[in-house]
Write an enzyme that holds these catalytic residues in place. Structure first.
Site, short mmCIF file in Angstrom:
data_model
loop_
_atom_site.label_atom_id
_atom_site.label_comp_id
_atom_site.label_asym_id
_atom_site.label_seq_id
_atom_site.Cartn_x
_atom_site.Cartn_y
_atom_site.Cartn_z
N MET A 126 0.95 -1.29 0.14
CA MET A 126 -0.27 0.23 -0.20
C MET A 126 0.33 1.19 0.01
SD MET A 126 -3.68 -0.38 3.02
CE MET A 126 -2.71 -1.61 3.53
N ALA A 131 3.09 8.85 -0.63
CA ALA A 131 1.69 8.55 0.14
C ALA A 131 1.41 8.09 2.13
CB ALA A 131 1.23 7.73 -0.82
N SER A 133 0.24 6.96 5.08
CA SER A 133 -1.41 6.50 5.21
C SER A 133 -2.69 6.79 4.56
CB SER A 133 -1.12 7.04 7.22
OG SER A 133 -0.62 6.39 7.85
N GLU A 243 -5.46 -5.61 11.15
CA GLU A 243 -4.53 -5.67 11.45
C GLU A 243 -4.29 -4.77 12.32
OE1 GLU A 243 -1.28 -2.98 8.21
OE2 GLU A 243 -3.29 -3.30 8.43
N GLN A 337 15.11 3.11 31.39
CA GLN A 337 15.78 3.97 32.36
C GLN A 337 15.53 3.37 33.74
OE1 GLN A 337 16.32 6.64 31.51
NE2 GLN A 337 16.98 7.74 33.24
N GLY A 364 0.22 1.06 10.38
CA GLY A 364 -1.15 -0.11 10.31
C GLY A 364 -2.12 1.95 10.99
N GLY A 365 -1.25 2.76 10.67
CA GLY A 365 -2.11 3.39 10.55
C GLY A 365 -1.61 4.33 11.82
#
Length: 380
Positions: A126, A131, A133, A243, A337, A364-365
């Site tokens: 994709m 492009a 997301s 997803e 830490q 996945g966004g």
């Protein structure tokens, strides 16, 4: 809290996954990290063990189950083993639904047996250099030439990009593209004009091959259209919830695993003549992370059950993805830490988890996209 979403069958499957990891993955993982790619043999081994195609009908060699909890088990165990480089989740839970839900009978006979055996490794393409997301910004084109599609364009950040034998490509099939002009075109290994670029050098997940893909006048058979012409946007939106849930499942599993490692470490490590765990600040840090993990686990488990029952919507999947991955990022930072200088050493699991997990809030966004989805649903 005692988890109540799994049955004895899921527990037995978990033991199968752990055995597979111990035998087929962990002994080779350091070499794969150096190589920047896993072996093809481990994919075939996963197929023999029944870890591929969990939701594929048995007639094609799959597991024949729609119970997503098996996928959740797989994601949890690979995360806890610090072995995200073998991208079975991408294959099973991201590409798999496109093949089982959209493929014709002829396509299923052609592609699914290899998908389940591990002979056919898959990827979905994709993302493009410009492009990100934004599916509306896709420029790759598939021109209808009567008896074939002529595919031109490029993709980047494609997981399994080097190993993939079958790539589901999102391309414009109208000049406008966008929501009403995208289609899914399946490109197979060996197609003339299909080239792979660099195996990209990432800061984490080194053994997971991530590549640039180039399509230069690639002639793709018309029968390799997956789903409806110009229907890719709807197809993609339909499968994104799963997803994102898979990423959330890995996120909370990683946070819990890091918390376990760090809790043991602060009990054993001494400073100022006593264990770190005796310091109030350390106890507060552990208490805060344990509480955040417990609350997040409850929500993600509910999403897993809802998805197994067919009831998870895009908004709650986005909530789970955003919250669990941001928690994973915070916990990784705080646990590193608490390890002090040792946490910065590559041989310590917390160091690898810190770099391996950083991508979780991006692919996945992104977190920002998740918030936008949630906000739109509330303010529409």
């Amino acid at each position: 809290m005692q988890r109540q979403i799994f049955t004895e069958e899921h527990d037995a499957f978990r033991e199968t996954v752990r055995t597979f990891l111990d035998k087929e993955v962990l002994p080779h993982y350091e070499q794969w990290e150096k190589d920047g790619i896993v072996s093809r043999e481990v994919w075939r081994a996963a197929g023999r063990q029944g870890l591929l195609g969990l939701a594929v009908p048995e007639e094609y060699g799959g597991g024949g189950t729609t119970d997503y909890r098996y996928s959740a088990v797989l994601a949890e165990e690979f995360t806890r083993a610090d072995a995200p480089g073998l991208a079975l989740g991408l294959h099973n839970d991201i590409v798999g639904p496109y093949l089982t839900g959209l493929a014709t009978d002829e396509q299923k006979r052609r592609w699914l047996p290899g998908f389940c055996s591990g002979e056919t490794v898959t990827a979905i393409a994709m993302t493009e250099p410009g492009a990100g997301s934004d599916l509306q910004g896709i420029r790759t084109t598939a021109e209808d030439k009567g008896d074939h599609w002529l595919l031109n364009g490029s993709k980047t950040f494609i997981s399994n990009g080097i190993l993939a034998d079958l790539v589901v490509v999102v391309a414009k099939t109208t000049p406008e593209g966008g929501a009403k002009g995208l289609s899914l075109i399946v490109v197979e290994r060996g197609a003339e004009g299909f080239e792979r670029g660099r195996n990209l050098d990432k800061i984490g997940q080194k053994s997971q091959d991530t590549a640039e893909l180039f399509f230069n006048d690639v002639r793709v058979p018309k029968e390799n259209l997956l789903g409806e012409r110009d229907g890719a946007f709807i197809h993609l939106m339909t499968n994104l919830a799963q997803e994102r849930l898979g990423i959330a499942v890995a996120g909370i599993a990683a946070a819990e695993h890091l918390l376990e490692i760090t809790t043991r470490y602060v009990k054993e490590r001494e400073a100022f003549g006593r264990p770190l765990s005796k310091l109030q600040h350390i106890r507060f840090e552990i208490a805060e992370m344990a509480t955040e993990c417990a609350v997040t686990r409850t929500f993600v488990d509910r999403c897993v059950v809802d998805h197994s029952d067919g009831g998870l919507d895009a908004v709650h999947a986005s909530m789970a993805k955003w919250w669990a991955t941001e928690l994973q990022k915070r916990v990784a930072d705080r646990c590193l830490q608490l390890h002090g200088g040792y946490g910065y050493m590559a041989e310590y699991p917390v160091a690898r988890a810190f770099t391996d997990g950083r991508i979780q809030t991006i692919y996945g966004g992104t977190t920002e996209i998740m918030k936008e989805i949630i906000g739109r649903s509330l303010l529409a």
